[in-house]
Scaffold this active site. Structure first.
Site, short mmCIF file in Angstrom:
data_model
loop_
_atom_site.label_atom_id
_atom_site.label_comp_id
_atom_site.label_asym_id
_atom_site.label_seq_id
_atom_site.Cartn_x
_atom_site.Cartn_y
_atom_site.Cartn_z
N GLU A 1 -45.81 -50.46 -27.61
CA GLU A 1 -44.58 -49.85 -28.14
C GLU A 1 -43.37 -50.46 -27.46
O GLU A 1 -43.48 -51.06 -26.38
CB GLU A 1 -44.60 -48.33 -27.90
CG GLU A 1 -45.47 -47.61 -28.91
CD GLU A 1 -45.30 -46.09 -28.87
OE1 GLU A 1 -44.46 -45.59 -28.12
OE2 GLU A 1 -46.05 -45.42 -29.60
N ARG B 1 -34.71 -48.51 -28.75
CA ARG B 1 -34.40 -47.35 -29.59
C ARG B 1 -32.90 -47.08 -29.72
O ARG B 1 -32.39 -46.85 -30.81
CB ARG B 1 -35.08 -46.14 -28.94
CG ARG B 1 -35.42 -45.03 -29.87
CD ARG B 1 -36.22 -43.99 -29.14
NE ARG B 1 -37.65 -44.14 -29.35
CZ ARG B 1 -38.56 -43.24 -28.98
NH1 ARG B 1 -38.18 -42.14 -28.36
NH2 ARG B 1 -39.85 -43.44 -29.19
N HIS C 1 -33.41 -36.32 -30.27
CA HIS C 1 -34.87 -36.37 -30.14
C HIS C 1 -35.39 -35.85 -28.80
O HIS C 1 -36.36 -35.11 -28.75
CB HIS C 1 -35.30 -37.82 -30.33
CG HIS C 1 -36.77 -38.05 -30.37
ND1 HIS C 1 -37.60 -37.38 -31.25
CD2 HIS C 1 -37.58 -38.87 -29.64
CE1 HIS C 1 -38.85 -37.77 -31.06
NE2 HIS C 1 -38.87 -38.66 -30.09
N ARG D 1 -35.51 -42.54 -21.96
CA ARG D 1 -36.96 -42.42 -21.78
C ARG D 1 -37.71 -43.59 -22.40
O ARG D 1 -37.42 -43.99 -23.53
CB ARG D 1 -37.45 -41.12 -22.42
CG ARG D 1 -38.94 -41.03 -22.54
CD ARG D 1 -39.37 -39.68 -23.02
NE ARG D 1 -39.09 -39.44 -24.42
CZ ARG D 1 -39.95 -39.69 -25.41
NH1 ARG D 1 -41.14 -40.21 -25.16
NH2 ARG D 1 -39.63 -39.39 -26.65
C1 LIG Z 1 -41.28 -35.56 -33.56
C2 LIG Z 1 -41.55 -35.89 -32.11
C3 LIG Z 1 -42.36 -36.98 -31.79
C4 LIG Z 1 -42.61 -37.29 -30.44
N1 LIG Z 1 -43.49 -38.31 -30.13
C5 LIG Z 1 -43.82 -38.51 -28.83
C6 LIG Z 1 -44.83 -39.45 -28.46
O1 LIG Z 1 -45.43 -40.09 -29.31
N2 LIG Z 1 -45.12 -39.61 -27.14
C7 LIG Z 1 -44.47 -38.92 -26.17
O2 LIG Z 1 -44.76 -39.10 -24.99
N3 LIG Z 1 -43.52 -38.00 -26.50
C8 LIG Z 1 -43.19 -37.79 -27.78
N4 LIG Z 1 -42.24 -36.85 -28.09
C9 LIG Z 1 -41.64 -36.06 -27.01
C10 LIG Z 1 -42.66 -35.02 -26.54
O3 LIG Z 1 -43.37 -34.54 -27.64
C11 LIG Z 1 -41.98 -33.85 -25.83
O4 LIG Z 1 -41.07 -34.30 -24.88
C12 LIG Z 1 -43.04 -33.01 -25.13
O5 LIG Z 1 -44.02 -32.64 -26.05
C13 LIG Z 1 -42.41 -31.78 -24.50
O6 LIG Z 1 -43.44 -30.94 -24.06
P1 LIG Z 1 -43.10 -29.55 -23.40
O7 LIG Z 1 -44.38 -28.88 -23.15
O8 LIG Z 1 -42.16 -29.76 -22.28
O9 LIG Z 1 -42.27 -28.77 -24.53
P2 LIG Z 1 -42.72 -28.27 -25.97
O10 LIG Z 1 -43.90 -28.95 -26.45
O11 LIG Z 1 -41.51 -28.30 -26.83
O12 LIG Z 1 -43.09 -26.74 -25.71
C14 LIG Z 1 -42.11 -25.79 -25.37
C15 LIG Z 1 -42.69 -24.41 -25.53
O13 LIG Z 1 -41.77 -23.45 -25.00
C16 LIG Z 1 -41.65 -22.36 -25.91
N5 LIG Z 1 -40.36 -21.71 -25.66
C17 LIG Z 1 -39.12 -22.24 -25.76
N6 LIG Z 1 -38.21 -21.31 -25.40
C18 LIG Z 1 -38.89 -20.19 -25.07
C19 LIG Z 1 -38.52 -18.90 -24.62
N7 LIG Z 1 -37.23 -18.55 -24.45
N8 LIG Z 1 -39.48 -17.97 -24.38
C20 LIG Z 1 -40.80 -18.28 -24.58
N9 LIG Z 1 -41.21 -19.50 -24.99
C21 LIG Z 1 -40.27 -20.44 -25.23
C22 LIG Z 1 -41.80 -23.02 -27.26
O14 LIG Z 1 -42.11 -22.08 -28.25
C23 LIG Z 1 -42.95 -23.98 -26.96
O15 LIG Z 1 -44.16 -23.29 -26.99
C24 LIG Z 1 -41.98 -36.53 -29.43
C25 LIG Z 1 -41.16 -35.45 -29.76
C26 LIG Z 1 -40.94 -35.13 -31.09
C27 LIG Z 1 -40.06 -33.95 -31.42
#
Ligand SMILES: Cc1cc2nc3c(=O)[nH]c(=O)nc-3n(C[C@H](O)[C@H](O)[C@H](O)COP(=O)(O)OP(=O)(O)OC[C@H]3O[C@@H](n4cnc5c(N)ncnc54)[C@H](O)[C@@H]3O)c2cc1C
Length: 499
Positions: free
Chosen positions: A106, A279, A337, A372
């Protein structure tokens, strides 16, 4: 009063990984605002970066990460991330995730090191993590075997509880209730994800509104590097359920062309690497070009069968919008994003407030710097989710040695904050206004005077509802950070020349 040992707020890759590794230390409660799977993690398409081939070296992944982040990242934190990656992949395999045999290459990576299961890697990973933390005690729709973990859906964490200089849980709102209740915890782990929803156009689902950042700011914690928001160049230009469906970078890696309104290829005028430029460069080029009309992604010159084989889920999703990836010009737009900054944490996820940890996109661990590197975000959730459990395990042992285990006092006098909830129509109208201001003035290209205006406009929105006030706090902090950085760096691009 509800209480637990480890309160994990958020059920994305970071929260679920932390919870899984914490399950042998005590009772773990996972809260999630909506339903499981309503998380950025679920929508990840590309994959997870890890050095696992003979040709590759940790130092190369470290250098690529630092370079993508405009040398603003923290080398030690990045080393921790990169060296933890092989173990993270093995962990996922141990819970049933099946990666393709060959890693992908990538943008920004000097070697092929992105491991994927399909063109919807996030869904596969999250489904397996959810299964791995399933518990019979949850009352959630899955039965299972893991003792010690309970998962509560439709619970909104609203504010943190602090007492005597320590975080002791969170005030929560359950379902449609208009009142808060305390949920006490010995350790609270914020894993609330990103903030894309504060922008008008985003790839992030509705839950990504920056709640954890506002909660941390409300107990006096500083936020770091918030000005660095990564904008992705190619999402389908169609608003659907609060977000824009992402068209992964791997499509361009596979040969997709970006065309302007005259159906001409134009990216090489901005950068000799054309479609494969970093990007942020592609994002700005498309953004400028779209001032003259729509932009498109075009794959019709590629073998249809190969495109469908390589991107079955994206093909299917586009069909749902009446578009054929192999034939049609796909209308695209850049979108907000990823948040590179957040709540500053050490390598074990500790914040400056004892009892409060943060992990995943809500945290600023220093690994992303000013931008990132692709496929390092899921990895961050996995590596730091594991490290949180390691740190807390060590802490537990130390506390037991010194007979100082943290105790929760059920009779603790807690003043429960009152919240205001305005009618949903009003909340949506405020949220829309905020997202328009942020997109226009704090988006892909920022002007110093635009930032000052945005600060004023955001502050003047007369919201009383906590959901909007939380967004105002996050926007305010982000704009302040952007104002304090008068020159461009990484994905923070500032120009006085924009009309
Ligand atoms: C479309 C897309 C494609 C991507 N592709 C990639 C990729 O290929 N590779 C890569 O490394 N990264 C990728 N990313 C980035 C990556 O997916 C995210 O940075 C990562 O998944 C974040 O994980 P997280 O667990 O921190 O948050 P999230 O997965 O967003 O989880 C957050 C959680 O917190 C909960 N929450 C939020 N606020 C509250 C609250 N007040 N009370 C209770 N619960 C709450 C939400 O409901 C959710 O369950 C992508 C992101 C997107 C949007």
């Amino acid at each position: 009063m509800k209480q637990t040992d480890y309160l994990v707020i958020g059920a994305g890759i970071a929260g679920l990984t932390a919870a899984y590794h914490l399950k042998d230390l005590g009772k773990v409660t996972i809260l999630t605002k909506g339903k499981l799977k309503q998380a950025n993690s679920y929508w990840a398409q590309g994959g997870i970066a890890a050095v696992l081939t003979k040709e590759d070296r940790f130092v190369k992944h470290i250098d690529d990460t630092l370079s993508a982040g405009a040398e603003h990242g923290d080398r030690d934190a990045i080393r921790h991330l990169v060296e933890g990656a092989p173990k993270a992949i093995r962990f996922l395999e141990s819970i049933g995730v099946k990666f393709k045999k060959e890693p992908g290459l990538e943008g920004g990576h000097s070697e092929a090191r992105v491991w994927r299961t399909s063109d919807f890697t996030g869904q596969d990973v999250l489904n397996h993590l959810i299964k791995a933390v399933q518990s019979p005690k949850t009352g959630t729709p899955f039965g299972g075997k893991v003792k010690n973990i309970e998962v509560l859906e439709d619970v909104d964490a609203v504010e943190l509880i602090t007492e005597g200089g320590r975080c002791k849980g969170a005030f929560i709102r359950v379902g449609d209730s208009h009142e808060l209740e305390p949920f006490l915890a010995k350790h609270t782990i914020l894993a609330t994800g990103g903030l894309g929803q504060i922008f008008e156009k985003t790839s992030n689902p509705r839950a990504a509104g920056g709640d954890g950042l506002a909660m941390a700011a409300n107990v006096g914690l500083e936020l770091e590097d918030l000005e660095f928001v990564q904008f992705h160049p190619t999402a389908l230009n169609k608003y659907d359920e609060g977000r824009y469906f992402l068209l992964s970078e791997t499509l361009r890696g596979f040969g997709a062309k970006v065309l302007n309104s005259k159906k001409e290829s134009f990216l090489s005028q901005f950068d000799p690497r054309g479609e494969l430029a970093p990007r942020d460069i592609v994002t700005r080029a498309i953004f400028f070009e779209m001032m003259n009309g729509p932009a498109y992604l075009d794959m019709h010159h590629l073998f249809a069968k190969e495109v469908k084989n390589r991107f079955p889920n994206i093909t299917k999703r586009l069909k749902h919008y009446g578009l054929d990836l192999t034939k049609d010009l796909i209308p695209i737009t850049p979108v907000a994003h990823f948040s590179c900054g957040g709540i500053p944490v050490d390598q074990y996820g500790n914040t400056k407030l004892p009892g409060l940890l943060a992990v995943g996109e809500v945290a600023c661990s220093g690994v992303h710097g000013a931008n990132r590197l692709a496929s390092n975000a899921l990895l961050e959730g996995l590596v730091f989710g594991d490290a949180i459990a390691k740190g807390l395990e060590r802490k537990k042992e130390e506390d037991e040695d010194e007979d100082e285990d943290i105790q929760l006092d059920e009779k603790m006098e807690i003043e429960i904050p009152k919240i205001v909830m305005e009618p949903m129509e009003q909340v949506r109208a405020y949220a829309k206004r905020i997202s328009q201001i942020m997109w226009e003035r704090v988006g892909i290209i920022r002007r110093p005077d635009g930032l000052e205006k945005a600060l004023k406009e955001i502050t003047e929105i007369p919201a009383r509802d906590y959901r909007i006030q939380h967004r105002q706090i996050v926007c305010y902090k982000m704009i302040q950070a952007a104002i304090q950085r008068p020159s461009s760096l990484g994905c923070h691009y500032i120009s006085s020349e924009m009309p």
